[in-house]
Write a protein that holds these residues in place. Structure first.
Motif, short mmCIF file in Angstrom:
data_model
loop_
_atom_site.label_atom_id
_atom_site.label_comp_id
_atom_site.label_asym_id
_atom_site.label_seq_id
_atom_site.Cartn_x
_atom_site.Cartn_y
_atom_site.Cartn_z
N UNK A 1 -0.86 -15.55 2.13
CA UNK A 1 -0.27 -16.87 2.28
C UNK A 1 -0.12 -17.21 3.74
N UNK A 2 0.98 -17.88 4.08
CA UNK A 2 1.22 -18.26 5.47
C UNK A 2 1.84 -17.14 6.30
N UNK A 3 2.30 -16.11 5.63
CA UNK A 3 2.91 -14.99 6.35
C UNK A 3 2.06 -13.75 6.13
N UNK A 4 1.30 -13.35 7.15
CA UNK A 4 0.37 -12.25 6.97
C UNK A 4 1.06 -10.89 6.95
N UNK A 5 2.39 -10.87 7.05
CA UNK A 5 3.12 -9.62 6.90
C UNK A 5 3.83 -9.54 5.55
N UNK A 6 3.59 -10.52 4.68
CA UNK A 6 4.33 -10.54 3.42
C UNK A 6 3.88 -9.44 2.47
N UNK A 7 2.68 -8.93 2.67
CA UNK A 7 2.18 -7.84 1.84
C UNK A 7 1.44 -6.84 2.73
N UNK A 8 1.27 -5.65 2.19
CA UNK A 8 0.54 -4.61 2.91
C UNK A 8 -0.42 -3.95 1.93
N UNK A 9 -1.64 -3.71 2.37
CA UNK A 9 -2.67 -3.12 1.50
C UNK A 9 -3.12 -1.80 2.10
N UNK A 10 -3.14 -0.78 1.27
CA UNK A 10 -3.70 0.52 1.65
C UNK A 10 -4.97 0.76 0.86
N UNK A 11 -5.94 1.44 1.47
CA UNK A 11 -7.21 1.70 0.79
C UNK A 11 -7.64 3.14 1.03
N UNK A 12 -8.22 3.73 -0.01
CA UNK A 12 -8.77 5.08 0.11
C UNK A 12 -9.91 5.24 -0.89
N UNK A 13 -10.75 6.23 -0.63
CA UNK A 13 -11.87 6.50 -1.53
C UNK A 13 -11.73 7.89 -2.12
N UNK A 14 -11.88 8.00 -3.42
CA UNK A 14 -11.86 9.28 -4.11
C UNK A 14 -13.29 9.60 -4.56
N UNK A 15 -13.82 10.69 -4.07
CA UNK A 15 -15.22 11.04 -4.34
C UNK A 15 -15.52 11.07 -5.83
N UNK A 16 -16.61 10.39 -6.19
CA UNK A 16 -17.12 10.33 -7.56
C UNK A 16 -16.16 9.61 -8.51
N UNK A 17 -15.13 8.97 -7.96
CA UNK A 17 -14.20 8.20 -8.78
C UNK A 17 -14.20 6.72 -8.36
N UNK A 18 -14.09 6.49 -7.06
CA UNK A 18 -14.18 5.11 -6.61
C UNK A 18 -13.15 4.73 -5.56
N UNK A 19 -13.06 3.44 -5.30
CA UNK A 19 -12.13 2.90 -4.31
C UNK A 19 -10.76 2.66 -4.94
N UNK A 20 -9.74 2.93 -4.16
CA UNK A 20 -8.37 2.73 -4.64
C UNK A 20 -7.64 1.86 -3.62
N UNK A 21 -7.12 0.73 -4.10
CA UNK A 21 -6.36 -0.18 -3.24
C UNK A 21 -4.92 -0.24 -3.75
N UNK A 22 -3.97 -0.03 -2.85
CA UNK A 22 -2.55 -0.09 -3.20
C UNK A 22 -1.93 -1.31 -2.53
N UNK A 23 -1.32 -2.17 -3.34
CA UNK A 23 -0.72 -3.41 -2.85
C UNK A 23 0.79 -3.24 -2.80
N UNK A 24 1.34 -3.35 -1.61
CA UNK A 24 2.80 -3.29 -1.43
C UNK A 24 3.31 -4.70 -1.21
N UNK A 25 4.20 -5.14 -2.08
CA UNK A 25 4.75 -6.49 -1.91
C UNK A 25 5.87 -6.45 -0.89
N UNK A 26 6.35 -7.65 -0.50
CA UNK A 26 7.43 -7.73 0.49
C UNK A 26 8.75 -7.21 -0.07
N UNK A 27 8.82 -7.00 -1.42
CA UNK A 27 10.04 -6.45 -1.99
C UNK A 27 10.27 -5.01 -1.60
N UNK A 28 9.21 -4.33 -1.18
CA UNK A 28 9.34 -2.94 -0.75
C UNK A 28 9.38 -2.91 0.77
N UNK A 29 10.44 -2.36 1.34
CA UNK A 29 10.61 -2.40 2.78
C UNK A 29 9.57 -1.54 3.48
N UNK A 30 8.95 -2.12 4.47
CA UNK A 30 8.07 -1.38 5.36
C UNK A 30 8.10 -2.06 6.72
#
Length: 293
Positions: free
Chosen positions: A43-72
């Motif tokens: 949205x208008x606040x590029x810190x409102x969410x945080x995305x983490x990404x990792x790859x697990x061999x032979x399984x695929x891509x994993x994206x974790x979405x942290x909303x602003x409700x979780x403090x970081x």
């Protein structure tokens, strides 16, 4: 025997090297997709969410979405005003989540004061988008003041009844009748005080329900925007093998328990030719393996 072992080792090393080379492409595509998701849901606040990404061999891509409700604490990139707003919003959200747990030990007017201050704080952080939040904050502040006045009147009436009871015990018969009449009038006032407090509590519950509804709608919007972005830009998944998966973990998004994560696991093949409209996203979510973690 040694020749066979050496030959087998060479095959394993060759396979590992081949896979490692492919991982460079996967890692590059995954970083691109991570940025796309962050941009789509920020949205208008590029810190409102945080995305983490990792790859697990032979399984695929994993994206974790942290909303602003979780403090970081986001890493600042020079936009110090936005960074400070993110810290403020996340801190306020933590206090907001803690309020229901404090309800049994806090007086109602204290609850109203905390919620009014948080609503005003959110409104101040939102800037131009704060009109609705500011109205809510003002309404909560008015309710808090009304509740405080009513509570004081309620206590005064109770204290006066206790004084009348003591006076009645020592008074003459004629005076007792007047005291009894006054006591009945005070009891009526107390009932009105209680009715006002009940109305206040109902209003506060309506506010909390509305806030929970907005929170649920926000979580669902983030889910839809994330899946829509993956669908729109599925070319960024080109390095992923067709038999692998894309897993999206939404941190603390579970409906049954807000502390749980909501997980969606998609076959890459389902994302290769998908529609990002509302119906397409609904179909994708139905096809995915989903569970709370």
């Amino acid at each position: 025997m040694k020749i066979k072992s050496l030959f087998a080792g060479l095959l394993v090393s060759a396979a590992t090297f081949s896979y490692a080379a492919n991982y460079d492409d996967i890692n590059k595509d995954m970083r691109i997709m991570k940025k796309i998701i962050e941009t789509s849901i920020s949205g208008n606040n590029h810190y409102s969410t945080r995305v983490e990404a990792m790859y697990l061999a032979k399984q695929g891509m994993v994206f974790t979405i942290h909303s602003s409700g979780a403090f970081h604490i986001p890493a600042p990139d020079g936009d110090w005003e936005a960074w400070g707003q993110a810290i403020g919003a996340n801190t306020l959200s933590i206090v907001q989540e803690a309020i229901p747990a404090m309800a049994p030990i806090l007086p109602p007017e204290a609850m109203a004061e905390m919620e009014a201050e948080i609503a005003q704080g959110m409104a101040d952080l939102d800037g131009e988008r704060s009109e609705v939040a500011a109205e809510i904050a003002e309404e909560l502040r008015y309710m808090r003041e009304q509740m405080r006045d009513n509570k004081e009147e309620y206590r005064d009436n109770l204290r006066e009844i206790r004084e009348l009871e003591r006076e009645k015990y020592r008074a003459e018969k004629d005076r007792r009748e007047a005291i009894e009449q006054k006591r009945k009038e005070l009891e009526k006032r107390i009932e009105k005080n209680k009715a006002k407090m009940d109305t206040y509590n109902e209003k506060m519950q309506e506010y909390r329900n509305a806030r929970q509804k907005r929170s649920k709608e926000k979580r669902m919007a983030i889910i839809n925007e994330t899946i829509g972005a993956i669908c729109d830009y599925n070319a960024s998944l080109k390095s992923l093998d067709s038999n692998e998966h894309v897993t999206v973990i939404f941190n603390k998004f579970s409906e049954s328990n807000k502390k749980d994560d909501r997980v969606y696991v998609f076959d890459k093949s389902d994302l290769s030719d998908c529609d990002s409209d509302d119906d397409g996203i609904k179909d994708l979510l139905k096809q995915a393996i989903s569970y709370d973690l």
